[in-house]
Design a protein around this motif. Structure first.
Motif, mmCIF file in Angstrom:
data_model
loop_
_atom_site.group_PDB
_atom_site.id
_atom_site.type_symbol
_atom_site.label_atom_id
_atom_site.label_comp_id
_atom_site.label_asym_id
_atom_site.label_seq_id
_atom_site.Cartn_x
_atom_site.Cartn_y
_atom_site.Cartn_z
ATOM 1 N N LEU A 103 -17.704 -24.379 35.421
ATOM 2 C CA LEU A 103 -19.077 -24.078 34.853
ATOM 3 C C LEU A 103 -20.002 -23.767 35.790
ATOM 4 O O LEU A 103 -20.866 -22.925 35.657
ATOM 5 N N ALA A 104 -19.940 -24.252 37.333
ATOM 6 C CA ALA A 104 -20.736 -24.001 38.164
ATOM 7 C C ALA A 104 -20.432 -23.335 39.184
ATOM 8 O O ALA A 104 -21.015 -23.138 40.225
ATOM 9 N N GLY A 105 -18.996 -23.096 39.451
ATOM 10 C CA GLY A 105 -18.685 -22.617 40.638
ATOM 11 C C GLY A 105 -18.242 -21.175 40.625
ATOM 12 O O GLY A 105 -18.609 -20.317 39.723
ATOM 13 N N THR A 106 -17.471 -20.796 41.642
ATOM 14 C CA THR A 106 -17.001 -19.219 41.401
ATOM 15 C C THR A 106 -15.447 -19.327 41.968
ATOM 16 O O THR A 106 -14.995 -19.982 42.713
ATOM 17 N N PRO A 107 -14.730 -18.481 41.092
ATOM 18 C CA PRO A 107 -13.212 -18.124 41.622
ATOM 19 C C PRO A 107 -12.958 -17.762 43.013
ATOM 20 O O PRO A 107 -12.188 -18.247 43.564
ATOM 21 N N GLU A 108 -14.307 -17.127 43.573
ATOM 22 C CA GLU A 108 -14.244 -16.534 44.931
ATOM 23 C C GLU A 108 -13.835 -17.724 45.883
ATOM 24 O O GLU A 108 -13.546 -17.663 47.037
ATOM 25 N N THR A 109 -14.188 -19.136 45.592
ATOM 26 C CA THR A 109 -14.005 -20.233 46.350
ATOM 27 C C THR A 109 -12.645 -20.170 46.829
ATOM 28 O O THR A 109 -12.236 -20.690 48.172
ATOM 29 N N PHE A 110 -11.592 -19.930 46.219
ATOM 30 C CA PHE A 110 -10.260 -19.867 46.528
ATOM 31 C C PHE A 110 -9.412 -18.626 46.875
ATOM 32 O O PHE A 110 -8.343 -18.537 47.147
ATOM 33 N N GLN A 111 -10.515 -17.661 47.318
ATOM 34 C CA GLN A 111 -10.045 -16.371 47.596
ATOM 35 C C GLN A 111 -9.126 -16.504 48.872
ATOM 36 O O GLN A 111 -9.778 -17.208 49.769
ATOM 37 N N GLY A 112 -8.148 -15.867 49.196
ATOM 38 C CA GLY A 112 -7.418 -15.807 50.498
ATOM 39 C C GLY A 112 -6.308 -16.994 50.375
ATOM 40 O O GLY A 112 -5.944 -17.184 51.603
ATOM 41 N N GLY A 113 -6.364 -17.829 49.303
ATOM 42 C CA GLY A 113 -5.323 -18.826 49.164
ATOM 43 C C GLY A 113 -3.864 -18.429 48.890
ATOM 44 O O GLY A 113 -3.765 -17.238 48.848
ATOM 45 N N GLN A 114 -3.028 -19.218 49.163
ATOM 46 C CA GLN A 114 -1.494 -18.868 49.076
ATOM 47 C C GLN A 114 -1.281 -18.510 47.658
ATOM 48 O O GLN A 114 -1.724 -18.654 46.840
ATOM 49 N N ALA A 115 -0.009 -17.667 47.611
ATOM 50 C CA ALA A 115 0.381 -17.425 46.489
ATOM 51 C C ALA A 115 0.950 -18.766 45.514
ATOM 52 O O ALA A 115 1.079 -19.620 46.438
ATOM 53 N N GLY A 116 0.397 -18.874 44.431
ATOM 54 C CA GLY A 116 0.607 -20.425 43.826
ATOM 55 C C GLY A 116 -0.804 -20.868 43.730
ATOM 56 O O GLY A 116 -1.072 -21.828 42.888
ATOM 57 N N ASN A 117 -1.860 -20.294 44.368
ATOM 58 C CA ASN A 117 -3.014 -21.130 44.188
ATOM 59 C C ASN A 117 -3.961 -19.754 43.927
ATOM 60 O O ASN A 117 -4.888 -19.377 44.456
ATOM 61 N N PRO A 118 -3.850 -18.999 42.702
ATOM 62 C CA PRO A 118 -4.644 -17.936 42.436
ATOM 63 C C PRO A 118 -6.215 -18.251 42.152
ATOM 64 O O PRO A 118 -6.491 -19.349 42.036
ATOM 65 N N ALA A 119 -6.982 -17.515 42.682
ATOM 66 C CA ALA A 119 -8.195 -17.471 42.626
ATOM 67 C C ALA A 119 -8.923 -17.254 41.234
ATOM 68 O O ALA A 119 -9.426 -16.260 40.857
ATOM 69 N N VAL A 120 -9.033 -18.376 40.266
ATOM 70 C CA VAL A 120 -9.440 -18.107 39.055
ATOM 71 C C VAL A 120 -10.234 -19.342 38.754
ATOM 72 O O VAL A 120 -9.938 -20.580 39.371
ATOM 73 N N SER A 121 -11.197 -19.162 37.545
ATOM 74 C CA SER A 121 -11.678 -20.599 36.784
ATOM 75 C C SER A 121 -10.660 -21.031 35.844
ATOM 76 O O SER A 121 -10.069 -19.885 35.239
ATOM 77 N N MET A 122 -10.588 -22.302 35.795
ATOM 78 C CA MET A 122 -9.593 -22.550 34.622
ATOM 79 C C MET A 122 -10.207 -23.378 33.517
ATOM 80 O O MET A 122 -11.194 -24.132 33.582
ATOM 81 N N GLY A 123 -9.724 -23.178 32.322
ATOM 82 C CA GLY A 123 -10.270 -24.168 31.169
ATOM 83 C C GLY A 123 -10.884 -23.352 30.112
ATOM 84 O O GLY A 123 -11.462 -22.492 30.579
ATOM 85 N N LYS A 124 -10.559 -23.699 28.823
ATOM 86 C CA LYS A 124 -10.889 -22.892 27.642
ATOM 87 C C LYS A 124 -12.233 -23.686 27.213
ATOM 88 O O LYS A 124 -12.070 -24.820 27.084
ATOM 89 N N ILE A 125 -13.178 -23.071 26.773
ATOM 90 C CA ILE A 125 -14.390 -23.850 26.177
ATOM 91 C C ILE A 125 -14.195 -24.064 24.741
ATOM 92 O O ILE A 125 -14.230 -23.102 23.924
ATOM 93 N N SER A 126 -14.519 -25.148 24.664
ATOM 94 C CA SER A 126 -14.610 -25.652 22.948
ATOM 95 C C SER A 126 -16.020 -26.489 22.724
ATOM 96 O O SER A 126 -16.296 -27.151 23.433
ATOM 97 N N PHE A 127 -16.910 -25.601 21.849
ATOM 98 C CA PHE A 127 -18.453 -26.318 21.619
ATOM 99 C C PHE A 127 -18.232 -27.391 20.656
ATOM 100 O O PHE A 127 -16.979 -27.317 19.707
ATOM 101 N N ALA A 128 -18.954 -28.280 20.751
ATOM 102 C CA ALA A 128 -18.879 -29.323 19.764
ATOM 103 C C ALA A 128 -19.333 -28.723 18.270
ATOM 104 O O ALA A 128 -19.090 -29.517 17.249
ATOM 105 N N ARG A 129 -20.178 -27.849 18.093
ATOM 106 C CA ARG A 129 -20.354 -27.335 16.938
ATOM 107 C C ARG A 129 -20.294 -26.088 16.507
ATOM 108 O O ARG A 129 -20.221 -25.221 17.642
#
Ligand SMILES: Nc1ncnc2c1ncn2[C@@H]1O[C@H](COP(=O)(O)OP(=O)(O)OP(=O)(O)O)[C@@H](O)[C@H]1O
Ligand SMILES: CC(=O)N[C@H]1[C@@H]2OC[C@@H](O2)[C@@H](O)[C@@H]1O[C@H](C)C(=O)O
Length: 399
Positions: free
Chosen positions: A373-399
């Motif tokens: 929600l509030a971060g950026t995938p860039e935070t993990f840039q440069g991490g090892q293989a196995g830690n891809p720099a991505v945002s995770m989670g699918k969004i479900s609205f309540a209505r």
């Protein structure tokens, strides 16, 4: 603009969010529910756990899930029905907790729902080169969102797979954000159904951080405790194992599997570490009928030994502080075995870092949602293989 998007934007822009992290692990013991106040994002994330409760799964729930759990062949209808059923079940468990805590659903910004893993199939385990790494968590996010009325992020592992990971361990992201400390090499060791650890170097070098599963934590102990002592779901405080003797030949056979030789990081699950695994090791080692107590003593040592060997392979002179979490840390037989084999390490728990060890995994999913929600995938840039720099989670609205 769809008002759902405006709502999402508002939550993302707040300085802090109230997020409920949900985790139901491979032990099938229940749903961990952690109401967290997450302030900031990235390396500035601060989490305060306002409430935590594990809602035990009733026996009927366990039995419904066991019909498909870690099985290669199942009823497709059962799988189809479980997806919304678990979503609704988890939603009701959240609503019960909120009632008990006297928190209105409108006071919560988001739910981070891991779902129930029912099958984990990294390529090294399914062995079919034309197919990718795969994993499946049930408990549909739309059902959680609509039933609770709370925006829900779910199904975190698919993005990790899509970006080249094995879908686990995801703990590394939250561990890095919450627990890295300059000057101290840290191991965050979680002993749930499966044991895994994250290495956080005191140098804070992102490229050195990694996380891996190491083998069975409690899954085999639970399976054989339930087999021999049907009224028990686990070997509480190692009481059964402490009455037995370790069978060294069986232990050696249990440790003799290509999974343990494979490079790190790697993941696994009860699809590999199950009763058949133990029975095959018994056949190979000619230890066909150990007493239940001896078998549990041997399996406890097996869990400890697989953790120790993984740490020794990664860190030839392991001089680390080990922060334990997960149900296995309550097992004194397991903890004593670890301490004896790694006398140069300091063992403590994540309590020392301000996070209740039993709540840790649920908190980490709240942190993943906070990042989405509030971060950026860039935070993990440069991490090892196995830690891809991505945002995770699918969004479900309540209505
Ligand atoms: N007092 C205790 N003594 C011994 N073992 C315990 C105790 N308390 C919990 N456990 C073990 O911890 C297990 C639950 O651990 P936990 O909730 O961390 O696993 P999980 O989250 O389901 O698994 P995973 O992390 O692999 O997804 C129980 O099934 C049991 O084996
Ligand atoms: C597929 C799946 O659910 N894996 C779990 C499981 O339980 C422990 C270990 O195996 C870990 O790899 C993972 O969970 C934690 C929360 C993780 O992803 O870090």
């Amino acid at each position: 603009m769809n008002p759902n998007l405006l709502h999402l934007l508002r939550i993302a822009q707040q300085p802090a969010r109230r997020i409920i992290g949900l985790m139901s692990g491979t032990s099938l013991d229940g749903l961990d529910v952690a109401l967290c106040r997450c302030e900031g994002s990235g390396i500035h994330t601060r989490v305060q756990v306002e409430h935590f409760h594990t809602v035990p799964y009733p026996e009927e729930v366990k039995n419904q899930i066991r019909e498909v759990f870690a099985k290669a062949e199942i009823s497709f209808e059962q799988l189809c029905l479980l997806h919304p059923w678990i979503g609704n079940l988890h939603a009701d468990m959240v609503l019960d907790c909120l009632r008990q805590w006297q928190v209105a659903p409108t006071e919560v910004d988001c739910i981070a729902s891991h779902g129930q893993t029912v099958y984990h199939a990294p390529r090294h385990q399914h062995g079919r080169p034309d197919f990718p790494n795969a994993t499946l968590q049930l408990g549909d996010g739309d059902h959680v969102a609509v039933r609770t009325g709370i925006l829900t992020l779910s199904d975190f592992r698919q993005k990790h797979l899509a970006a080249g990971g094995e879908g686990a361990p995801l703990a590394v992201y939250g561990d890095y954000l919450l627990f890295s400390q300059q000057g101290e090499d840290r191991i965050l060791l979680n002993m749930g159904g499966i044991a895994n650890f994250t290495y956080l170097p005191g140098s804070l070098q992102l490229a050195e951080i990694f996380s891996t599963d190491v083998g069975p934590g409690n899954t085999l102990l639970d399976a054989f405790t339930q087999h021999y002592f049907p009224t028990l779901s686990y070997d509480a405080n190692g009481a059964l194992a402490s009455q037995g003797q370790v069978h060294e030949t069986l232990l050696a056979a249990l440790l003799d599997h290509p999974f343990f030789q494979a490079d790190f990081p790697k993941t696994t699950g009860p699809e590999l570490f199950n009763k058949e695994y133990v029975q095959q090791a018994q056949t190979r080692s000619g230890t066909l009928a150990p007493s239940p107590h001896d078998l549990l003593a041997t399996l406890t040592q097996f869990s400890a030994e697989s953790i120790v060997r993984a740490l020794e392979r990664c860190f030839p002179v392991p001089n680390l502080t080990v922060y334990a979490s997960g149900g296995g840390m309550h097992n004194p037989v397991l903890m004593t075995a670890l301490r004896q084999r790694l006398p140069q390490c300091r063992f403590t728990t994540t309590d020392e870092l301000g996070i209740l060890p039993d709540a840790k995994e649920a908190v980490l999913f709240a942190v993943l949602a906070n990042e989405a929600l509030a971060g950026t995938p860039e935070t993990f840039q440069g991490g090892q293989a196995g830690n891809p720099a991505v945002s995770m989670g699918k969004i479900s609205f309540a209505r």
